[in-house]
Scaffold this motif. Structure first.
Motif, PDB file in Angstrom:
ATOM      1  N   GLY A   1      14.561 -15.558   0.528  1.00  0.00           N
ATOM      2  CA  GLY A   1      14.985 -16.752   1.255  1.00  0.00           C
ATOM      3  C   GLY A   1      13.833 -17.655   1.639  1.00  0.00           C
ATOM      4  O   GLY A   1      14.029 -18.865   1.861  1.00  0.00           O
TER       5      GLY A   1
ATOM      6  N   ASP B   1      13.707 -19.720  -1.509  1.00  0.00           N
ATOM      7  CA  ASP B   1      14.973 -20.365  -1.870  1.00  0.00           C
ATOM      8  C   ASP B   1      15.760 -20.618  -0.593  1.00  0.00           C
ATOM      9  O   ASP B   1      16.411 -19.716  -0.060  1.00  0.00           O
ATOM     10  CB  ASP B   1      15.748 -19.440  -2.814  1.00  0.00           C
TER      11      ASP B   1
ATOM     12  N   PHE C   1      19.371 -19.328  -0.279  1.00  0.00           N
ATOM     13  CA  PHE C   1      19.714 -17.945  -0.613  1.00  0.00           C
ATOM     14  C   PHE C   1      20.324 -17.179   0.557  1.00  0.00           C
ATOM     15  O   PHE C   1      21.334 -16.492   0.404  1.00  0.00           O
ATOM     16  CB  PHE C   1      18.475 -17.200  -1.132  1.00  0.00           C
TER      17      PHE C   1
ATOM     18  N   ARG D   1      18.372 -13.792  -9.319  1.00  0.00           N
ATOM     19  CA  ARG D   1      17.997 -15.038  -8.646  1.00  0.00           C
ATOM     20  C   ARG D   1      16.484 -15.232  -8.671  1.00  0.00           C
ATOM     21  O   ARG D   1      15.993 -16.360  -8.834  1.00  0.00           O
ATOM     22  CB  ARG D   1      18.519 -15.041  -7.206  1.00  0.00           C
TER      23      ARG D   1
ATOM     24  N   PRO E   1      23.428 -12.855   1.365  1.00  0.00           N
ATOM     25  CA  PRO E   1      22.797 -13.650   0.312  1.00  0.00           C
ATOM     26  C   PRO E   1      23.861 -14.451  -0.442  1.00  0.00           C
ATOM     27  O   PRO E   1      24.803 -13.880  -0.985  1.00  0.00           O
ATOM     28  CB  PRO E   1      22.160 -12.596  -0.601  1.00  0.00           C
TER      29      PRO E   1
ATOM     30  N   SER F   1      25.271 -13.939  -4.774  1.00  0.00           N
ATOM     31  CA  SER F   1      25.464 -12.493  -4.916  1.00  0.00           C
ATOM     32  C   SER F   1      26.945 -12.183  -5.063  1.00  0.00           C
ATOM     33  O   SER F   1      27.795 -13.021  -4.760  1.00  0.00           O
ATOM     34  CB  SER F   1      24.907 -11.769  -3.683  1.00  0.00           C
TER      35      SER F   1
END
Length: 418
Positions: free
Chosen positions: A37, A40, A43, A107, A273, A276
């Motif tokens: 995270g 991203d 995320f 990811r 997340p 996912s």
């Protein structure tokens, strides 16, 4: 008196749980999700675990390559676990950790520049390959809508003009949303026991690529945001209330916190997340929840008798409006097809916009908005339609009288739909 005091003290102490073989893996999974995270910003959708874990992720700033490598190694540990148990949730927990770690790997690969075909990216992130629909699939629905809304000019323009007649006036939007949320909550409470201290707040925002969002804060609290960049149709009121609130995201996150994080001490559910397999269940159950809470003609009746008058819209037109919207609902897979073609490079952004206008009956503005979403969230679009259909098939595989119980079980356990 001493005995009473001792009992009270015991009640105040959290239940001690024996550490299981998956607990250390679960903690490392949470830390990896937080670490990713940091690279991203989309995320980590929600986190309410130990604050020091998030602070450590910020301070450590682990590389994407290291995160990917550790997630792969951790997944091997999950595969090597030998578990014998009569607890039905333990195998689900193992499957969940395996799938979620796999999504972290994928990811991370994407963040490092790896390009995957649309279907393969969806499979690796969400555990499902979305169905394909050619233009003929949409043409059949477009022909039905032509009969429902005859006239001159493009069908997309006609349906856009028709929809605009049912936009909720800005000054009445909050009252309509709150009344819809109240009804969705009441219907959910008839089938689910929710924490007494649960609460949510509603905010109205702009400049976002989505139409609604639930930011779960932990402690059974949510902030539900509704985007007002574009007018909100009366058709979206119950949809948003059920999807973002009850029995959708707010209920989903609360029940996972209550039953798994607090009830079992499973820390992996303190982080959500976004990219996912958990999202397939979250978005799918959010969309199916409306159908479950308002079966058959009940949605039309509630809109006609309650929300239409509250919004100042003509109740006499509610039935035709819902008939047209139901037909339009058959176009729900249009964003998938536009996204697949655009992300796989077979069409340009402008061609994706025009494809949505002509085959999905989006207005130009809404089509631009949808492509903004696709550019930011990529294959995530499949969770709304393919996810909804996966949840529907799972729930309705049992007799009708069991649907609510099966739904509540789905959003209260580690079960994934893969």
């Amino acid at each position: 008196m001493k005995r009473i005091l001792l009992v009270l003290l015991l009640l105040a102490v959290p239940t001690l749980r024996a550490a299981g073989p998956m607990d250390p893996i679960a903690e490392r999974y949470v830390r990896l999700a937080l670490a990713l995270g940091e690279h991203d910003p989309d995320f980590v959708d929600a986190y309410y675990g130990p604050a020091e874990w998030r602070e450590q992720a910020k301070k450590e700033k682990k590389s994407v390559e290291a995160i990917e490598s550790e997630a792969r190694a951790l997944r091997e540990q999950v595969h090597a676990l030998k578990i014998k148990t009569h607890d039905r949730l333990i195998p689900m927990r193992r499957t969940y950790l395996d799938a979620q770690l796999g999504a972290i790997v994928t990811r991370a690969e994407i963040l490092r520049g790896k390009k995957l075909p649309f279907d393969e990216e969806a499979r690796q992130l969400y555990g499902i390959v979305p169905p394909h629909h050619d233009d003929a699939f949409f043409a059949e629905t477009l022909a039905s809508l032509e009969k429902e809304l005859p006239g001159s000019g493009a069908l997309a323009d006609r349906i856009d003009s028709y929809r605009k007649r049912f936009d909720i006036p800005a000054g009445k939007l909050d009252a309509v949303i709150r009344r819809a949320m109240h009804e969705c909550r009441a219907r959910t409470l008839m089938h689910a026991k929710l924490p007494a201290e649960e609460s949510f707040t509603v905010e109205y925002v702009k400049n976002q690529p989505w139409s609604g969002y639930n930011w779960y804060k932990g402690n059974y609290r949510s902030v539900i945001q509704i985007n007002t960049d574009l007018p909100v149709s009366i058709a979206r009121a119950l949809d948003l209330a059920c999807h973002e609130g009850y029995p959708g995201h707010h209920a989903f996150n609360m029940l996972l916190e209550k039953n798994l994080v607090r009830g079992r001490g499973w820390v992996e559910y303190s982080v959500y997340p976004l990219f996912s397999p958990q999202s397939l269940v979250a978005e799918g159950s959010g969309n199916y929840g409306l159908e479950l809470a308002f079966p058959g003609a009940e949605r039309v009746a509630f809109d006609r008798d309650v929300l239409f008058p509250l919004a100042g819209l003509p109740p006499a037109e509610a039935e035709k409006f819902h008939r047209v919207m139901a037909l339009s609902g058959r176009l729900a897979y249009a964003p998938n097809e536009a996204a697949r073609r655009y992300l796989d490079g077979s069409i340009t952004r402008e061609q994706a916009v025009q494809w949505l206008v002509h085959n999905g009956l989006y207005s130009e503005a809404r089509a631009q908005h949808q492509v903004d979403f696709i550019e930011r969230y990529r294959t995530y679009v499949i969770n709304y339609n393919a996810g909804r259909d996966a949840v529907k098939a799972y729930i309705e595989s049992r007799p009708r009288e069991m649907w609510w119980a099966k739904f509540i079980d789905l959003i209260s356990t580690p079960r994934l739909l893969q």
